[in-house]
Enzyme design. Structure first.
Site, PDB file in Angstrom:
ATOM      1  N   ILE A 107       0.843  -1.191   0.000  1.00 15.56           N
ATOM      2  CA  ILE A 107       0.000   0.000   0.000  1.00 15.56           C
ATOM      3  C   ILE A 107       0.881   1.245   0.000  1.00 15.56           C
ATOM      4  O   ILE A 107       1.972   1.244   0.586  1.00 15.56           O
ATOM      5  CB  ILE A 107      -0.976  -0.015   1.208  1.00 15.56           C
ATOM      6  CG1 ILE A 107      -1.966   1.145   1.156  1.00 15.56           C
ATOM      7  CG2 ILE A 107      -0.235  -0.060   2.528  1.00 15.56           C
ATOM      8  CD1 ILE A 107      -3.125   1.020   2.164  1.00 15.56           C
ATOM      9  N   CYS A 108       0.414   2.281  -0.690  1.00 12.57           N
ATOM     10  CA  CYS A 108       1.049   3.595  -0.689  1.00 12.57           C
ATOM     11  C   CYS A 108       2.520   3.502  -1.124  1.00 12.57           C
ATOM     12  O   CYS A 108       2.826   2.975  -2.184  1.00 12.57           O
ATOM     13  CB  CYS A 108       0.893   4.230   0.690  1.00 12.57           C
ATOM     14  SG  CYS A 108       1.334   5.980   0.784  1.00 12.57           S
ATOM     15  N   GLY A 109       3.443   3.996  -0.334  1.00  9.91           N
ATOM     16  CA  GLY A 109       4.845   4.033  -0.717  1.00  9.91           C
ATOM     17  C   GLY A 109       5.451   2.678  -1.009  1.00  9.91           C
ATOM     18  O   GLY A 109       6.424   2.585  -1.773  1.00  9.91           O
TER      19      GLY A 109
END
Length: 212
Positions: A107-109
């Site tokens: 998720i995300c980064g």
């Protein structure tokens, strides 16, 4: 039994893991006969990490302890420190797990970290909006597989943007099959909308002894 390995690193985005780790660790809505789940935190070393919210986490184990097995699940949260070379080992492990049929959930980064290794180039995936991966991951070649959605499941790869944590959790729980289908839908609808009716639907999917 599934082993859920949660990679922890400095500046970990606390909110992104909350739904999925709480439900998998507590088992409070698991169906009868669901496989057992063990949750372990994993670090690049044994040293404590400090999350974005200021919490200190001491890893249970190191990357080398992660079993490459179809019953392993690797959770990779967002953080501002994914460009630190020390995280190369867990990214290599992610590639091994994907090839072995194990679930890798980023998720995300963390999606940018996978993109940097080419692990998103041939599979449907998402991140923090169109153009984000090109901006932060030189060499990324997966544009035609990008989906502008909160969370995307493609087989054993599940990716999400920073605001997709709830759907990401749903897709992970669904892959593991530890909830009844109706329970999972009611759980998602309740946390997505906050409407009390979905809560009562959720509780109604559970066996009577669940509340004892």
């Amino acid at each position: 039994m599934f082993t859920i390995y949660v990679y922890v690193l400095d500046t970990l985005a606390d909110w992104e893991l909350g739904h999925v780790t709480a439900e998998l660790n507590s088992g409070r809505f698991f169906r009868a006969g669901a496989p057992r789940v063990s949750l372990k935190t994993v670090g690049a070393s044994g040293e404590p990490v400090r999350t974005m919210g200021g919490l200190t986490i001491v890893p249970d184990c190191r990357v080398g302890d992660v079993a490459v097995s179809e019953t392993s699940v690797l959770l990779l949260p967002g953080a501002n420190t994914w460009n630190d070379p020390r995280h190369g080992a867990v990214l290599e492990k992610a590639g091994e797990l994907l090839r072995a049929g194990a679930a890798v959930c980023a998720i995300c980064g963390a999606t940018a970290a996978l993109a940097g290794l080419g692990l998103l180039d041939g599979r449907a995936h998402t991140s923090n909006g169109a153009g984000f991966l090109e901006m932060v991951s030189p060499g990324y070649q997966g544009q035609r597989f990008y989906r502008d959605e909160p969370s995307v499941a493609d087989g054993n790869l599940i990716t999400a943007g920073s605001t997709g944590a709830l759907l990401w959790a749903k897709q992970i729980i669904g892959r593991l099959g530890v909830f009844e289908a109706g329970t999972l839908e009611a759980w998602y609808d309740y946390f997505r909308t906050g409407e009390a009716g979905h809560f009562f639907t959720l509780m109604g999917t559970l066996p009577p002894e669940h509340g004892n």
